[in-house]
Motif scaffolding. Structure first.
Motif, PDB file in Angstrom:
ATOM      1  N   LEU A 121       0.660  -1.091  -0.009  1.00 29.00           N
ATOM      2  CA  LEU A 121       0.027   0.091  -0.146  1.00 29.00           C
ATOM      3  C   LEU A 121       0.897   1.393  -0.045  1.00 29.00           C
ATOM      4  O   LEU A 121       0.453   2.288  -0.746  1.00 29.00           O
ATOM      5  CB  LEU A 121      -0.962   0.068   1.056  1.00 29.00           C
ATOM      6  CG  LEU A 121      -2.013  -0.956   1.193  1.00 29.00           C
ATOM      7  CD1 LEU A 121      -3.060  -0.999   2.325  1.00 29.00           C
ATOM      8  CD2 LEU A 121      -3.018  -0.611  -0.109  1.00 29.00           C
ATOM      9  N   SER A 122       1.832   1.132   0.764  1.00 26.54           N
ATOM     10  CA  SER A 122       2.699   2.424   0.744  1.00 26.54           C
ATOM     11  C   SER A 122       3.477   2.505  -0.636  1.00 26.54           C
ATOM     12  O   SER A 122       3.737   3.776  -0.995  1.00 26.54           O
ATOM     13  CB  SER A 122       4.016   2.013   1.791  1.00 26.54           C
ATOM     14  OG  SER A 122       4.856   3.223   1.794  1.00 26.54           O
ATOM     15  N   ARG A 149       1.045   4.191  -2.933  1.00 25.63           N
ATOM     16  CA  ARG A 149       0.841   5.619  -2.633  1.00 25.63           C
ATOM     17  C   ARG A 149       2.017   6.253  -3.303  1.00 25.63           C
ATOM     18  O   ARG A 149       1.868   7.378  -3.695  1.00 25.63           O
ATOM     19  CB  ARG A 149       0.727   6.004  -1.137  1.00 25.63           C
ATOM     20  CG  ARG A 149      -0.600   5.286  -0.429  1.00 25.63           C
ATOM     21  CD  ARG A 149      -1.770   5.789  -1.069  1.00 25.63           C
ATOM     22  NE  ARG A 149      -2.962   5.202  -0.590  1.00 25.63           N
ATOM     23  CZ  ARG A 149      -3.830   4.252  -1.507  1.00 25.63           C
ATOM     24  NH1 ARG A 149      -3.581   4.436  -2.619  1.00 25.63           N
ATOM     25  NH2 ARG A 149      -4.750   3.629  -0.918  1.00 25.63           N
ATOM     26  N   HIS A 150       3.173   5.877  -3.002  1.00 27.80           N
ATOM     27  CA  HIS A 150       4.222   6.415  -3.584  1.00 27.80           C
ATOM     28  C   HIS A 150       4.123   6.544  -5.244  1.00 27.80           C
ATOM     29  O   HIS A 150       4.469   7.788  -5.670  1.00 27.80           O
ATOM     30  CB  HIS A 150       5.474   5.799  -3.471  1.00 27.80           C
ATOM     31  CG  HIS A 150       7.045   6.166  -3.850  1.00 27.80           C
ATOM     32  ND1 HIS A 150       7.406   5.920  -4.960  1.00 27.80           N
ATOM     33  CD2 HIS A 150       7.765   7.306  -3.582  1.00 27.80           C
ATOM     34  CE1 HIS A 150       8.510   6.516  -5.490  1.00 27.80           C
ATOM     35  NE2 HIS A 150       8.765   7.320  -4.404  1.00 27.80           N
ATOM     36  N   GLU A 172       1.567   6.575  -6.620  1.00 29.84           N
ATOM     37  CA  GLU A 172       0.445   7.722  -7.134  1.00 29.84           C
ATOM     38  C   GLU A 172       1.048   9.005  -7.284  1.00 29.84           C
ATOM     39  O   GLU A 172       0.519   9.785  -8.039  1.00 29.84           O
ATOM     40  CB  GLU A 172      -0.603   7.341  -5.969  1.00 29.84           C
ATOM     41  CG  GLU A 172      -2.007   8.307  -6.516  1.00 29.84           C
ATOM     42  CD  GLU A 172      -2.950   7.895  -5.322  1.00 29.84           C
ATOM     43  OE1 GLU A 172      -4.201   7.782  -5.591  1.00 29.84           O
ATOM     44  OE2 GLU A 172      -2.769   7.652  -4.324  1.00 29.84           O
ATOM     45  N   LYS A 173       1.756   9.284  -6.112  1.00 29.26           N
ATOM     46  CA  LYS A 173       2.294  10.753  -5.990  1.00 29.26           C
ATOM     47  C   LYS A 173       3.266  10.911  -7.367  1.00 29.26           C
ATOM     48  O   LYS A 173       3.394  11.904  -7.695  1.00 29.26           O
ATOM     49  CB  LYS A 173       3.241  10.838  -4.663  1.00 29.26           C
ATOM     50  CG  LYS A 173       2.260  10.988  -3.616  1.00 29.26           C
ATOM     51  CD  LYS A 173       3.175  11.264  -2.232  1.00 29.26           C
ATOM     52  CE  LYS A 173       2.358  10.875  -1.166  1.00 29.26           C
ATOM     53  NZ  LYS A 173       3.195  10.887   0.183  1.00 29.26           N
ATOM     54  N   THR A 175       1.192  11.443 -10.471  1.00 30.82           N
ATOM     55  CA  THR A 175       0.354  12.792 -10.202  1.00 30.82           C
ATOM     56  C   THR A 175       1.364  14.107 -10.413  1.00 30.82           C
ATOM     57  O   THR A 175       1.052  14.917 -11.277  1.00 30.82           O
ATOM     58  CB  THR A 175      -0.357  13.072  -8.797  1.00 30.82           C
ATOM     59  OG1 THR A 175      -1.203  11.799  -8.595  1.00 30.82           O
ATOM     60  CG2 THR A 175      -0.887  14.159  -8.808  1.00 30.82           C
TER      61      THR A 175
END
Length: 127
Positions: free
Chosen positions: A102-103, A106-107, A109-110, A113
């Motif tokens: 999950l971490s 998220r990384h 995803e950043k 983005t």
């Protein structure tokens, strides 16, 4: 004592706190985190990218079919062995692995983005 880490320019391996390893496209990305020094807001880290080695492996012994597979770079395995001696990584439970995935998500995803924002800004300059 740690020739592979010294070869990467790390002259004080005792300052290594932990490391992470992830795969991006056809590269393995090794990130080494150092102990936070007094007065520093964030701990220092360095990143190294290793290309994955490509091999052709026979699918089965009765045919002439081959399959391309990638594997970790030999130099990277030597560096990881030295890092494991220094950091003595703990074994992970399934819950820890889920948290790490999950971490990593998220990384990613950043990163995506921010890259999209960068490309959009470049497009705006072209108008």
């Amino acid at each position: 004592m740690y020739p592979n880490l010294t070869g990467l320019g790390i002259h004080d391996p005792k300052q290594i706190e932990r490391y992470s390893l992830r795969q991006e496209a056809h590269k393995d990305v090794l990130k080494i985190y150092f102990l936070k020094q007094k007065g520093e807001l964030f701990a220092k880290s360095v990143k190294f990218k290793y290309p994955r080695q490509m091999k052709s492996v026979r699918v089965d012994s009765s045919s002439q079919n081959y399959k391309d597979v990638s594997e970790i770079n030999r130099n990277l395995t030597l560096v990881i062995d030295e890092l494991n001696q220094i950091t003595k990584p703990a074994t992970y439970t399934q819950k820890d692995i889920k948290k790490k995935v999950l971490s990593d998500l998220r990384h990613l995803e950043k990163v995506v983005t921010s890259k999209i924002a960068e490309i959009e800004a470049d497009l705006e300059k072209l108008k």
